[in-house]
Write an enzyme that holds these catalytic residues in place. Structure first.
Site, PDB file in Angstrom:
ATOM      1  N   ASP A 230       0.848  -1.186   0.000  1.00  0.00           N
ATOM      2  CA  ASP A 230       0.000   0.000   0.000  1.00  0.00           C
ATOM      3  C   ASP A 230       0.888   1.242   0.000  1.00  0.00           C
ATOM      4  O   ASP A 230       1.727   1.404   0.882  1.00  0.00           O
ATOM      5  CB  ASP A 230      -0.870  -0.052   1.276  1.00  0.00           C
TER       6      ASP A 230
ATOM      7  N   ASP B  58      -3.376   2.333  -5.705  1.00  0.00           N
ATOM      8  CA  ASP B  58      -2.118   2.292  -4.944  1.00  0.00           C
ATOM      9  C   ASP B  58      -1.990   1.073  -4.031  1.00  0.00           C
ATOM     10  O   ASP B  58      -1.235   1.086  -3.080  1.00  0.00           O
ATOM     11  CB  ASP B  58      -1.988   3.568  -4.109  1.00  0.00           C
ATOM     12  N   GLU B  59      -2.751   0.028  -4.320  1.00  0.00           N
ATOM     13  CA  GLU B  59      -2.692  -1.154  -3.464  1.00  0.00           C
ATOM     14  C   GLU B  59      -2.710  -2.433  -4.277  1.00  0.00           C
ATOM     15  O   GLU B  59      -3.391  -2.511  -5.294  1.00  0.00           O
ATOM     16  CB  GLU B  59      -3.952  -1.221  -2.582  1.00  0.00           C
TER      17      GLU B  59
END
Ligand SMILES: [Mg+2]
Length: 387
Positions: free
Chosen positions: A8, A109-110
């Site tokens: 993350d 973003d993960e």
């Protein structure tokens, strides 16, 4: 025992903007009371990401910037740059894919990584996590959190425990120690409404839920009770579905033996096609953002129509409703030679979160029906199923 990573990016939008500004010789906005957000005086001027100092001031993601300003008079507001973000995101995942193809991207973003098959090659998972964490920083200039666990749920929980630039484990034998004292609203997949309802029956921590009597919980949450308790106990069998495994779109079509102009008959076929497509969607753990229909007329002219949904779905009923509307809106009442359905912009269902409790009941029913149909499908094929 599986080893799963959840990676993350810390304060993604803010970090990415900071990295870009640094290239131009601007100061590092991560070190200031800064946020990424819309225009302060506009209605959608909300905080999209915040620096650690802004967070310390009490700034909350999603709140109007006008509110943040009251808590934090020196707040600096920078505009979002979505083009930059999608590029940063793409580059990060490309970099990770150099190590393994077993990556499931769940948001900009993960991602999850199934480390199990590559462990022999790369060795101890914590050492490997350290290595990629520093490589990401050197290469791109931003930090990530890495959660390590024996399943996706705990990996996700782990990466959220403490920020930034951390590597945290919640192995199966650490669940009690690291998860159970947390507030129930921190349980991944347990939305705000659900935790409020749990609070009403005196469930305040994840441990409270893990140890709650399932039959009692069933009174309030029906068939969701079992899944909720499993989540609190850190039980999760779901697999990391790499995006390479997923098809970019799924479609199905039927050519009529004789040109068809009866609305009911066409819709009946359309429904069948959708059942097939949504079955495939659920099998691969995907949901679709775009639903489209294809109509070929008696003159072999093909037209397709599609809509983008607000939330990705794999539910038969939801997609049927959309497709039917599309068809009725676009069909010119001429003879139809071929009818087809197509779902596109597939995403992993992993970031699906139930937001409204009112919706849950109906969603649960639809889900249960879908699950039953899927089982029949596997057992007997498409011919047996009539809803
Ligand atoms: Mg993040």
């Amino acid at each position: 025992m599986r080893i799963i990573f959840h990676i993350d990016v810390n304060n993604a939008f803010l970090s990415w903007t900071a990295v870009e500004y640094l290239k131009d010789g601007f100061k590092d906005i991560r070190k200031f009371e800064a946020v990424i957000g819309g225009k302060e005086n506009s209605r959608n001027g909300v905080v999209l990401a915040k620096s650690i100092s802004a967070k310390k001031c009490g700034v909350v993601t999603g709140e109007p910037i006008v509110h943040s300003r009251k808590k934090c008079p020196n707040l600096e507001v920078y505009p979002p740059n979505y083009k930059l973000y999608s590029e940063m995101s793409k580059n990060l995942f490309l970099f990770l894919r150099e190590y393994t193809p077993d990556i499931e991207v769940c948001s900009i973003d993960e991602c999850f990584i199934d480390y199990t098959p590559v462990k022999k090659m790369y060795g101890d998972e914590k050492e490997f996590a350290k290595k990629i964490q520093s490589e990401i920083f050197e290469k791109f200039g931003f930090t990530v959190n890495i959660g390590i666990a024996n399943n996706k749920l705990c990996a996700k929980m782990a990466s959220d425990l403490e920020k930034p630039n951390k590597i945290i484990t919640i192995y199966d034998d650490e669940i009690e120690e690291k998860m159970w004292n947390l507030d129930i609203n921190e349980l991944y997949g347990c939305g705000k409404k659900t935790s409020e309802l749990l609070n009403k029956i005196n469930i305040f921590t994840i441990g409270d839920l893990a140890n709650y009597d399932e039959n009692k919980l069933r009174k309030y949450f029906k068939n969701r009770a079992h899944a909720l308790i499993d989540m609190a106990r850190g039980i999760d069998d779901s697999v990391v579905v790499s995006d390479n495994d997923k098809n970019k779109c799924i479609s199905s079509s039927t050519t009529f033996e004789k040109d068809e102009y009866d609305e009911k008959s066409i819709i009946k076929i359309l429904d069948k096609l959708i059942e097939k497509v949504t079955f495939q969607l659920r099998e691969q753990g995907s949901s679709a953002y775009v639903v489209g229909i294809i109509i070929k007329d008696a003159f072999f002219k093909t037209k397709s129509h599609q809509v983008k949904l607000k939330n990705a779905t794999n539910e038969t009923k939801e997609i049927k409703d959309v497709a039917r509307k599309l068809f009725l809106k676009n069909w010119n009442k001429e003879d139809v030679r071929l009818i087809g359905v197509k779902v596109e912009q597939l995403v992993s269902s992993c970031n699906y979160q139930m937001s409204l409790f009112e919706e849950i009941k109906e969603k649960d029913n639809n889900k249960k029906l879908d699950e039953t149909v899927d089982q029949l499908y596997k057992k007997y094929g498409s011919k047996v199923i009539k809803k």
